[in-house]
Design an enzyme around this catalytic site. Structure first.
Site, mmCIF file in Angstrom:
data_model
loop_
_atom_site.group_PDB
_atom_site.id
_atom_site.type_symbol
_atom_site.label_atom_id
_atom_site.label_comp_id
_atom_site.label_asym_id
_atom_site.label_seq_id
_atom_site.Cartn_x
_atom_site.Cartn_y
_atom_site.Cartn_z
ATOM 1 N N LYS A 154 0.736 -1.399 0.270
ATOM 2 C CA LYS A 154 0.596 0.235 -0.087
ATOM 3 C C LYS A 154 1.259 1.630 -0.320
ATOM 4 O O LYS A 154 0.736 2.500 -0.017
ATOM 5 C CB LYS A 154 -0.784 0.192 1.312
ATOM 6 C CG LYS A 154 -1.655 -0.937 1.292
ATOM 7 C CD LYS A 154 -2.338 -0.921 2.669
ATOM 8 C CE LYS A 154 -2.573 -2.360 3.902
ATOM 9 N NZ LYS A 154 -3.135 -2.611 5.135
ATOM 10 N N GLY A 155 2.137 1.010 0.070
ATOM 11 C CA GLY A 155 2.695 2.436 0.803
ATOM 12 C C GLY A 155 3.438 3.391 -0.518
ATOM 13 O O GLY A 155 3.679 4.367 -0.058
ATOM 14 N N ASP B 87 7.995 2.350 -3.368
ATOM 15 C CA ASP B 87 7.486 3.515 -1.943
ATOM 16 C C ASP B 87 9.229 2.957 -1.702
ATOM 17 O O ASP B 87 9.847 4.671 -1.933
ATOM 18 C CB ASP B 87 6.989 3.400 -0.721
ATOM 19 C CG ASP B 87 6.857 2.327 0.193
ATOM 20 O OD1 ASP B 87 7.448 1.051 -1.042
ATOM 21 O OD2 ASP B 87 6.105 1.877 1.079
ATOM 22 N N ASP C 101 14.856 -1.930 0.153
ATOM 23 C CA ASP C 101 15.282 -1.720 1.568
ATOM 24 C C ASP C 101 16.634 -2.997 0.701
ATOM 25 O O ASP C 101 17.440 -2.822 0.481
ATOM 26 C CB ASP C 101 14.537 -2.249 2.499
ATOM 27 C CG ASP C 101 15.098 -2.076 3.675
ATOM 28 O OD1 ASP C 101 15.518 -1.276 4.343
ATOM 29 O OD2 ASP C 101 14.883 -2.774 4.701
ATOM 30 N N LYS D 286 17.252 2.598 0.172
ATOM 31 C CA LYS D 286 18.133 2.941 1.573
ATOM 32 C C LYS D 286 19.825 2.064 1.339
ATOM 33 O O LYS D 286 19.252 0.680 1.029
ATOM 34 C CB LYS D 286 17.577 1.944 2.906
ATOM 35 C CG LYS D 286 16.821 3.522 3.332
ATOM 36 C CD LYS D 286 16.577 1.660 4.830
ATOM 37 C CE LYS D 286 14.758 2.113 5.295
ATOM 38 N NZ LYS D 286 14.564 1.043 6.143
ATOM 39 N N PHE E 104 14.609 3.482 9.734
ATOM 40 C CA PHE E 104 13.305 3.334 9.174
ATOM 41 C C PHE E 104 12.226 4.574 9.599
ATOM 42 O O PHE E 104 12.354 5.238 10.233
ATOM 43 C CB PHE E 104 12.840 2.620 10.724
ATOM 44 C CG PHE E 104 11.558 2.046 10.020
ATOM 45 C CD1 PHE E 104 11.097 1.304 8.984
ATOM 46 C CD2 PHE E 104 10.006 2.346 10.540
ATOM 47 C CE1 PHE E 104 10.618 0.265 8.998
ATOM 48 C CE2 PHE E 104 8.687 1.650 10.130
ATOM 49 C CZ PHE E 104 8.591 0.487 8.639
ATOM 50 N N VAL E 105 12.480 4.528 8.185
ATOM 51 C CA VAL E 105 11.108 6.070 7.669
ATOM 52 C C VAL E 105 9.241 5.913 8.054
ATOM 53 O O VAL E 105 9.105 4.918 7.868
ATOM 54 C CB VAL E 105 11.676 6.388 6.789
ATOM 55 C CG1 VAL E 105 13.004 7.098 6.684
ATOM 56 C CG2 VAL E 105 11.214 5.665 5.439
ATOM 57 N N ASP F 30 4.225 3.650 6.224
ATOM 58 C CA ASP F 30 4.223 2.795 7.188
ATOM 59 C C ASP F 30 4.563 2.505 8.469
ATOM 60 O O ASP F 30 5.676 1.864 8.299
ATOM 61 C CB ASP F 30 2.662 1.866 7.758
ATOM 62 C CG ASP F 30 3.227 0.318 7.274
ATOM 63 O OD1 ASP F 30 3.774 0.489 6.471
ATOM 64 O OD2 ASP F 30 2.957 -0.410 7.748
ATOM 65 N N ARG G 170 0.666 6.969 7.317
ATOM 66 C CA ARG G 170 0.767 7.418 5.531
ATOM 67 C C ARG G 170 0.296 8.176 5.352
ATOM 68 O O ARG G 170 1.161 8.350 4.508
ATOM 69 C CB ARG G 170 -0.591 6.033 5.544
ATOM 70 C CG ARG G 170 -0.170 4.378 6.207
ATOM 71 C CD ARG G 170 -0.279 2.814 4.601
ATOM 72 N NE ARG G 170 -0.324 2.141 5.547
ATOM 73 C CZ ARG G 170 0.932 1.347 4.983
ATOM 74 N NH1 ARG G 170 1.619 1.792 4.119
ATOM 75 N NH2 ARG G 170 0.816 0.114 4.858
#
Ligand code: IMP
Ligand code: MG
Length: 200
Positions: free
Chosen positions: A55-56, A112, A115, A143, A164-165, A171, A177
């Protein structure tokens, strides 16, 4: 009742839980305009399909597609690589697949954040096997320090440090969000929302 009051107060908290803004709203939108222009130039006269990873990426998709000055379509996939916490499990599951075939189409995956790269490595393999005319990635955030597998990314909004953002679609435990910027949460938030996995 005291417990109810406490719950109400937690619901109201949003910006108060943010320790620091990493990328403000104006910077996000300025970068998105550049990315939209670059994508527009690349896909002129091509049958473009944006595939957003739920969903990001929904806020990113909504703002980016308005800056792509070409006719195009959108579709969605949903994957799961994280549990409820902040550490990657390395396991990718497809929760929702595309609605239509992509053979012969120019597919641009809208993500989004990259990582470990596990999610996108898996998705790229899956979609490549369906014979699109081209398959590229646009990600809002990257990242690079966390990468476990090599990923070829066509457009990156911002490279960020290994923190962690949340916000702008991203989220923590499904919250935050709706923050209009990218921020870093106060450490106390993790301890409170994820008592099994406390951080200092
Ligand atoms: P990867 O498979 O390790 O590259 O994980 C990618 C996914 O993990 C992203 O699409 C996000 O949903 C989630 N993720 C990774 N880092 C963060 C973060 O800092 N904040 C929120 N979600 C994150
Ligand atoms: Mg994601």
């Amino acid at each position: 009742m005291a417990a109810e009051r406490e719950t109400d107060q937690k619901k109201k908290r949003l910006h108060e839980d943010v320790e620091r803004v990493l990328i403000d709203e104006a910077s996000l939108h300025a970068r998105l305009s550049e990315m939209g222009a670059a994508i527009t130039a690349e896909y002129t006269d091509k049958d473009l399909l944006l595939v957003a990873v739920l969903k990001g990426s929904v806020l990113f998709l909504a703002d980016l597609m308005r800056r792509i000055a070409l006719p195009h379509e959108i579709d969605f996939m949903a994957t799961s690589s994280y549990g409820a916490g902040v550490a990657s499990s390395g396991v990718v599951r497809i929760l929702k697949d595309l609605n239509k075939p992509i053979a012969g189409r120019h597919v641009l995956i809208v993500e989004d954040i990259i990582d470990s790269g596990n999610t996108l490595a898996y998705l790229m393999g899956l979609l490549e096997a369906r014979n699109p005319a081209s398959l590229e990635i646009v990600t809002l955030l990257d990242k690079p320090d966390r990468r476990e597998v090599d990923i070829d990314v066509a457009w990156t909004g911002f490279s960020i440090p290994n923190e962690f953002v949340v916000g702008y679609g991203l989220d923590y435990n499904e919250r935050y969000r709706n923050l209009p910027y990218i921020g870093i949460l106060k450490p106390s938030v993790y301890a409170e929302l994820d008592p099994e996995n406390p951080t200092e």
